[in-house]
Motif scaffolding. Structure first.
Motif, PDB file in Angstrom:
ATOM      1  N   CYS A 235      15.034 -30.434  56.347  1.00  0.00           N
ATOM      2  CA  CYS A 235      15.817 -31.155  55.621  1.00  0.00           C
ATOM      3  C   CYS A 235      17.034 -31.973  56.182  1.00  0.00           C
ATOM      4  O   CYS A 235      16.974 -31.981  57.297  1.00  0.00           O
ATOM      5  CB  CYS A 235      16.399 -30.334  54.302  1.00  0.00           C
ATOM      6  N   SER A 240      21.991 -33.632  49.330  1.00  0.00           N
ATOM      7  CA  SER A 240      21.167 -32.890  48.443  1.00  0.00           C
ATOM      8  C   SER A 240      20.181 -33.621  47.729  1.00  0.00           C
ATOM      9  O   SER A 240      19.493 -32.910  46.837  1.00  0.00           O
ATOM     10  CB  SER A 240      22.285 -32.196  47.482  1.00  0.00           C
ATOM     11  N   HIS A 241      20.096 -34.690  47.810  1.00  0.00           N
ATOM     12  CA  HIS A 241      19.282 -35.411  47.107  1.00  0.00           C
ATOM     13  C   HIS A 241      17.802 -35.788  47.766  1.00  0.00           C
ATOM     14  O   HIS A 241      16.854 -36.161  47.525  1.00  0.00           O
ATOM     15  CB  HIS A 241      19.727 -36.927  46.615  1.00  0.00           C
ATOM     16  N   TYR A 242      17.803 -35.542  48.959  1.00  0.00           N
ATOM     17  CA  TYR A 242      16.628 -35.505  50.108  1.00  0.00           C
ATOM     18  C   TYR A 242      15.613 -34.652  49.695  1.00  0.00           C
ATOM     19  O   TYR A 242      15.804 -33.491  49.777  1.00  0.00           O
ATOM     20  CB  TYR A 242      16.937 -35.580  51.574  1.00  0.00           C
ATOM     21  N   ILE A 243      14.237 -35.272  49.336  1.00  0.00           N
ATOM     22  CA  ILE A 243      13.187 -34.272  48.948  1.00  0.00           C
ATOM     23  C   ILE A 243      12.162 -34.683  50.044  1.00  0.00           C
ATOM     24  O   ILE A 243      11.643 -35.982  49.990  1.00  0.00           O
ATOM     25  CB  ILE A 243      12.566 -34.396  47.470  1.00  0.00           C
ATOM     26  N   ARG A 244      11.576 -33.819  50.717  1.00  0.00           N
ATOM     27  CA  ARG A 244      10.394 -33.954  51.495  1.00  0.00           C
ATOM     28  C   ARG A 244       9.064 -33.913  51.047  1.00  0.00           C
ATOM     29  O   ARG A 244       8.480 -32.803  50.806  1.00  0.00           O
ATOM     30  CB  ARG A 244      10.369 -33.287  52.664  1.00  0.00           C
ATOM     31  N   THR A 245       8.432 -35.148  50.318  1.00  0.00           N
ATOM     32  CA  THR A 245       7.538 -34.787  49.413  1.00  0.00           C
ATOM     33  C   THR A 245       6.278 -34.829  49.795  1.00  0.00           C
ATOM     34  O   THR A 245       5.381 -34.301  49.329  1.00  0.00           O
ATOM     35  CB  THR A 245       7.638 -36.162  48.627  1.00  0.00           C
ATOM     36  N   TYR A 248       3.779 -29.924  52.227  1.00  0.00           N
ATOM     37  CA  TYR A 248       3.502 -28.974  51.141  1.00  0.00           C
ATOM     38  C   TYR A 248       3.084 -27.543  51.727  1.00  0.00           C
ATOM     39  O   TYR A 248       2.862 -26.577  50.957  1.00  0.00           O
ATOM     40  CB  TYR A 248       2.192 -29.412  50.161  1.00  0.00           C
ATOM     41  N   CYS A 268      15.081 -28.921  50.329  1.00  0.00           N
ATOM     42  CA  CYS A 268      14.297 -30.298  50.069  1.00  0.00           C
ATOM     43  C   CYS A 268      12.748 -30.167  50.160  1.00  0.00           C
ATOM     44  O   CYS A 268      11.943 -31.202  49.829  1.00  0.00           O
ATOM     45  CB  CYS A 268      14.510 -31.233  51.500  1.00  0.00           C
ATOM     46  N   LEU A 269      12.280 -28.996  50.236  1.00  0.00           N
ATOM     47  CA  LEU A 269      10.662 -28.772  50.125  1.00  0.00           C
ATOM     48  C   LEU A 269      10.313 -28.296  48.681  1.00  0.00           C
ATOM     49  O   LEU A 269      10.994 -27.747  48.069  1.00  0.00           O
ATOM     50  CB  LEU A 269      10.478 -27.474  50.992  1.00  0.00           C
ATOM     51  N   GLU A 270       9.267 -28.802  48.309  1.00  0.00           N
ATOM     52  CA  GLU A 270       8.480 -28.798  47.179  1.00  0.00           C
ATOM     53  C   GLU A 270       8.221 -26.958  47.075  1.00  0.00           C
ATOM     54  O   GLU A 270       7.866 -26.614  45.909  1.00  0.00           O
ATOM     55  CB  GLU A 270       7.530 -29.529  46.786  1.00  0.00           C
TER      56      GLU A 270
END
Length: 275
Positions: A235, A240-245, A248, A268-270
């Motif tokens: 991350c 705190s807004h970064y998402i690793r889309t 998976y 940041c991980l789903e």
């Protein structure tokens, strides 16, 4: 009168015989000897060496490359741009010369021990290389760097302790079951591979996770010696807004790290890493 006639008759007969022999010799000369002489002369003229370079007939071997390809395609199976050299007997100890149109090479389960810069130097058509199950311990640094179309590279089940420079268009890289160490894998080894989606580095001797490109979907680091990670490993610790889309699946099982000690490292991980 008789005595005068007899010598004349003998002389006449002798002259007649001589004339007959002359006719016979002429006949033999014209019908047998002369054709042989003419034939020999023609043959000599035909075989006479030519002094002019322009007169030389030189075979046009556009097939020099094909001559080099032939042993490979007798040893392996060449089919529509694919070359299959799996478990070759007698043992294959080096990458064979490949047909110039080769796009897919499968040279698994042989005794190849080294990859040199020459092995794939002119093979820009290659899209997939699978060298699983060999005994490769050395890969020269430029061995794959010119393969601009290479999308899949599999080096699983070898003896590598370090990685060479990888081509930038790789989509999948598999080096599971080697002896890779952190000092042999540059921190930025994968950072510039902006199309890399699948990275498999399980069952090695890595103690740290290298920088990972945003394009990754799946990353496996299971069964290594990774003892610690940071908030920057997967991350961006300052956001705190970064998402690793894209990512998976992450495997970190079989390492000495305690994942529960690093809760902010996966925010940041789903989905949480396996392990």
């Amino acid at each position: 009168m008789y005595l005068r006639f007899q010598p004349s008759r003998q002389h006449s007969l002798l002259s007649s015989n001589q004339e007959t022999m002359m006719h016979l010799r002429t006949l033999i000369f014209t019908s047998v000897i002369l054709p042989c002489i003419l034939s020999s002369a023609a043959k000599d003229e035909h075989l006479e060496p030519r002094n002019s370079v322009n007169d030389l007939i030189i075979p046009d071997y556009e097939g020099d490359q094909e001559a080099k390809e032939l042993p490979t395609c007798l040893l392996c199976v060449c089919l529509s741009g694919s070359v299959y050299c799996e478990e070759v007997s007698p043992e294959m100890t080096a990458v064979p010369p490949l047909p110039k149109e080769t796009a897919y090479l499968y040279a698994r389960f042989n005794n190849i021990s080294r990859i040199s810069n020459r092995d794939f130097a002119d093979m820009v058509t290659l899209r997939r290389i699978d060298l699983s199950g060999n005994i490769i311990s050395v890969i020269e640094d430029g061995a794959f760097s010119k393969l601009s179309n290479l999308e899949e590279l599999t080096l699983a089940e070898n003896r590598l302790t370090k990685l060479p420079v990888l081509p930038t268009n790789l989509v999948s890289f598999n080096a599971n079951f080697n002896r890779l160490r952190t000092q042999g894998v540059k921190a930025t080894a994968f950072k510039k591979l902006t199309k890399l989606a699948y990275l498999y580095l399980g069952n090695n001797e890595l103690t740290a996770v290298p920088q990972l490109p945003e394009s990754l979907h799946v990353v496996h680091f299971h069964n290594n010696k990774i003892a610690t990670i940071t908030d920057e490993t997967f991350c961006q610790g300052n956001s705190s807004h970064y998402i690793r889309t894209n990512m998976y699946e992450v495997r970190l099982d079989g390492n000495p790290i305690q994942l529960s000690s690093h809760p902010e490292s996966f925010i940041c991980l789903e989905s949480l890493p396996i392990g």
